[in-house]
Scaffold this active site. Structure first.
Site, PDB file in Angstrom:
ATOM      1  N   SER A 254       0.745  -1.091  -0.050  1.00  0.00           N
ATOM      2  CA  SER A 254       0.114   0.038  -0.022  1.00  0.00           C
ATOM      3  C   SER A 254       0.910   1.177  -0.079  1.00  0.00           C
ATOM      4  O   SER A 254       2.232   1.096   0.018  1.00  0.00           O
ATOM      5  CB  SER A 254      -0.862   0.027   1.271  1.00  0.00           C
ATOM      6  OG  SER A 254       0.093   0.293   2.377  1.00  0.00           O
ATOM      7  N   LYS A 255       0.256   2.356  -0.089  1.00  0.00           N
ATOM      8  CA  LYS A 255       0.926   3.453  -0.176  1.00  0.00           C
ATOM      9  C   LYS A 255       1.905   3.615   0.943  1.00  0.00           C
ATOM     10  O   LYS A 255       3.162   4.702   0.862  1.00  0.00           O
ATOM     11  CB  LYS A 255      -0.155   4.839  -0.126  1.00  0.00           C
ATOM     12  CG  LYS A 255      -0.712   4.963  -1.354  1.00  0.00           C
ATOM     13  CD  LYS A 255      -0.572   6.616  -1.811  1.00  0.00           C
ATOM     14  CE  LYS A 255      -1.330   6.600  -3.311  1.00  0.00           C
ATOM     15  NZ  LYS A 255      -2.520   6.573  -3.344  1.00  0.00           N
ATOM     16  N   ARG A 256       1.613   3.067   2.225  1.00  0.00           N
ATOM     17  CA  ARG A 256       2.545   3.504   3.097  1.00  0.00           C
ATOM     18  C   ARG A 256       3.896   2.698   2.972  1.00  0.00           C
ATOM     19  O   ARG A 256       4.726   3.006   3.798  1.00  0.00           O
ATOM     20  CB  ARG A 256       1.891   3.061   4.380  1.00  0.00           C
ATOM     21  CG  ARG A 256       2.387   1.783   5.302  1.00  0.00           C
ATOM     22  CD  ARG A 256       1.304   1.438   6.444  1.00  0.00           C
ATOM     23  NE  ARG A 256       0.865   0.190   6.017  1.00  0.00           N
ATOM     24  CZ  ARG A 256       1.544  -0.973   6.287  1.00  0.00           C
ATOM     25  NH1 ARG A 256       2.800  -0.772   6.855  1.00  0.00           N
ATOM     26  NH2 ARG A 256       1.397  -2.304   6.175  1.00  0.00           N
ATOM     27  N   HIS A 257       3.913   1.791   2.037  1.00  0.00           N
ATOM     28  CA  HIS A 257       5.336   1.068   1.930  1.00  0.00           C
ATOM     29  C   HIS A 257       6.222   2.039   0.576  1.00  0.00           C
ATOM     30  O   HIS A 257       7.221   1.863   0.439  1.00  0.00           O
ATOM     31  CB  HIS A 257       4.957  -0.250   1.184  1.00  0.00           C
ATOM     32  CG  HIS A 257       4.732  -1.209   1.885  1.00  0.00           C
ATOM     33  ND1 HIS A 257       3.162  -1.564   1.875  1.00  0.00           N
ATOM     34  CD2 HIS A 257       5.082  -1.948   2.878  1.00  0.00           C
ATOM     35  CE1 HIS A 257       2.961  -2.555   2.923  1.00  0.00           C
ATOM     36  NE2 HIS A 257       4.178  -2.753   3.585  1.00  0.00           N
ATOM     37  N   GLY A 258       5.462   3.110   0.230  1.00  0.00           N
ATOM     38  CA  GLY A 258       6.106   4.036  -0.822  1.00  0.00           C
ATOM     39  C   GLY A 258       5.680   4.137  -2.014  1.00  0.00           C
ATOM     40  O   GLY A 258       4.276   4.120  -2.194  1.00  0.00           O
TER      41      GLY A 258
END
Ligand code: GLU
Length: 485
Positions: A254-258
């Site tokens: 997800s976005k939180r991974h980059g």
């Protein structure tokens, strides 16, 4: 009998083109190419509020950047168009009408509040939260009359009772679901407002799709789609559900991974060849140790048998190392059009194309991403501030530094312009070092610092040949000034 293999992706233009969708596109494309078939792009834009033209363009641009060109699609056209769901309404109306007329679908008039309460009650009773609809057996005529007066309704599929819906997945093997647990799922808001499960079945059938290859998150939709297809007497496509893409922590990417969108990776300086190669390995492998594959090579190698069931971990170091492999292979002039806009965005002067090309050639073997070329390039344009002590190699004195830099000025002054290449410079300086200095570092360290103003940088010969005689001498003389004052 359908002979030609036809695969598709059906992305919704509700966000930037995601790496998961791009990976699905790649696998569908490869499966079609490997088997002499066709790959189709269909835009699922029935969600009018969330679908945006800019996201549709982002899908087109992302695919064309990766080189995954559909055989048919909104831009390419084709015999099975239109290729946007919003333009295919008549197909869905026909299908919904037929399902209603044949008693395989019905109008449900329960509103959201009722459904919410029912769900709460069932959960409290520890029962599966499956809607039992009192309108299930209402005749179509009665339902149509009711529709005149009630505004809240939805069309549901009449799921058969006590049936096992089974299919053989190319990747996951046999899968089955109990129809009772599917319940009477909704298929349309109204006759002309289809929902995903209905539209996808109709489109896949009308477009002669033979293989549905998509993310594992759609497995639970498959039995619903099979039931709809059966009710419409459509032959079933084959299914292959791809493993989820996981972050390093093994949670769904997800976005939180980059970066997660193709546009993000492009802007971060990855090359399309590297992305394609990397994405192929998000779930597939060739069955041996080989690591580097171009799209054209994958077209020959790919098979669904070599797609794994378990989640595919997104390993950024691997992407970086694949990218640096492809960056090294390119000619500097070939990278120029990709890097030039990055220099412009960083507000570096770009009139001197020779300098830019030299910087690219120097940085190319050192970087993982194209953006790093620009990040490392600042000192070529403006010498950073640095203190005189940085010029000192080991325990040398300032006088040693001055002597070294003066030697460098002397050599460069004497050298004809055609000798300003790293090899010729190396020869000239090596000869000087041999007779006048104890160690290479005595001359090369202060020289490199004078040229770059930095503790670490490419070697001095590469910098001199990129900067040219005049600017190199100016920088060396500036260093001599620094220690003379
Ligand atoms: N619009 C769906 C998605 O992007 C398509 C799923 C499918 O391939 O059936 O997830």
């Amino acid at each position: 009998m359908r002979s030609t293999i036809r695969t598709r992706i059906a992305p919704s233009p509700t966000g930037l083109f995601h790496i998961g969708t791009a990976r699905a596109a790649l696998f569908n494309y490869l499966y079609a190419k490997k088997n002499g078939g066709q790959f189709i792009l269909r835009i699922e834009d029935t969600d009018k509020e969330r679908s945006k033209k800019e996201f549709e363009d982002d899908i087109f641009n992302g695919l064309s950047w990766l080189g995954i060109i559909p055989d048919e699609g909104p831009k390419e056209g084709g015999m099975y168009g239109p290729y946007r769901q919003s333009e295919r309404l008549l197909f869905y109306v026909k299908a919904v009408d037929r399902l209603l007329a044949e008693g395989n679908a019905y109008y449900c008039f329960h509103d959201d509040y009722y459904l919410e309460q029912e769900k709460k009650r069932l959960l409290a009773e520890k029962k599966p939260p499956i809607h039992e609809c009192e309108y299930r057996e209402l005749s179509l005529k009665e339902a149509e009359q009711k529709k005149e007066t009630l505004s809240s309704f939805v069309i549901r599929f009449k799921s058969p009772k006590e049936r096992t819906v089974a299919f053989k997945d190319h990747i996951r093997g046999p899968i089955s679901f109990q129809s009772d647990l599917l319940g009477d799922f909704s298929i349309a808001r109204d006759v002309a407002e289809p929902l995903y499960n209905l539209a996808v079945v109709v489109d896949d059938h009308e477009m002669n799709i033979t293989h549905v290859i998509r993310g594992e998150d759609h497995i639970s939709n498959t039995p619903k789609q099979i039931l709809i297809a059966e009710a419409l007497s459509y032959p079933l496509p084959e299914y292959a559900h791809l493993p989820l893409i996981l972050g390093a922590d093994r949670a769904k990417l997800s976005k939180r991974h980059g970066a997660t969108s193709v546009a993000d990776f492009r802007a971060a300086g990855y090359l399309p060849d590297a992305m394609v190669n990397f994405m192929a390995f998000l779930g597939w492998n060739p069955g041996d140790e080989r690591e580097f594959f171009l799209l054209s090579e994958l077209e020959n190698e790919f098979s669904l048998e070599h797609v794994q069931k378990s989640g595919a971990v997104f390993n950024e170091q691997k992407l970086d190392s694949i990218n640096s492999f492809y960056v090294k292979k390119r000619m500097p002039a070939d990278l120029m059009p990709l890097i030039l806009p990055m220099f412009e965005a960083a507000q570096f002067p770009t009139e001197n194309k020779m300098l830019i090309e030299s910087i690219i050639a120097i940085e190319q073997p050192r970087v993982k991403k194209l953006t790093e070329v620009v990040e490392n390039a600042g000192f070529f344009f403006a010498l950073p501030e640095y203190g005189p002590e940085l010029l000192i190699w080991k325990d040398n004195s300032l006088d040693d530094v001055k002597r070294a830099l003066k030697s460098a000025v002397f050599i460069l002054d004497e050298l004809p312009p055609e000798d300003f290449t790293p090899t010729k410079l190396d020869a000239a300086f090596t000869a000087e070092i041999a007779v006048k200095f104890k160690n290479k570092g005595d001359l090369l360290w202060p020289l490199r610092v004078a040229l770059s103003g930095q503790k670490t940088s490419p070697g001095p010969y590469e910098i001199i040949s990129a900067l040219g005689k005049e600017e190199s001498l100016r920088r060396i003389n500036e260093a001599i000034q620094k220690i003379t004052l």
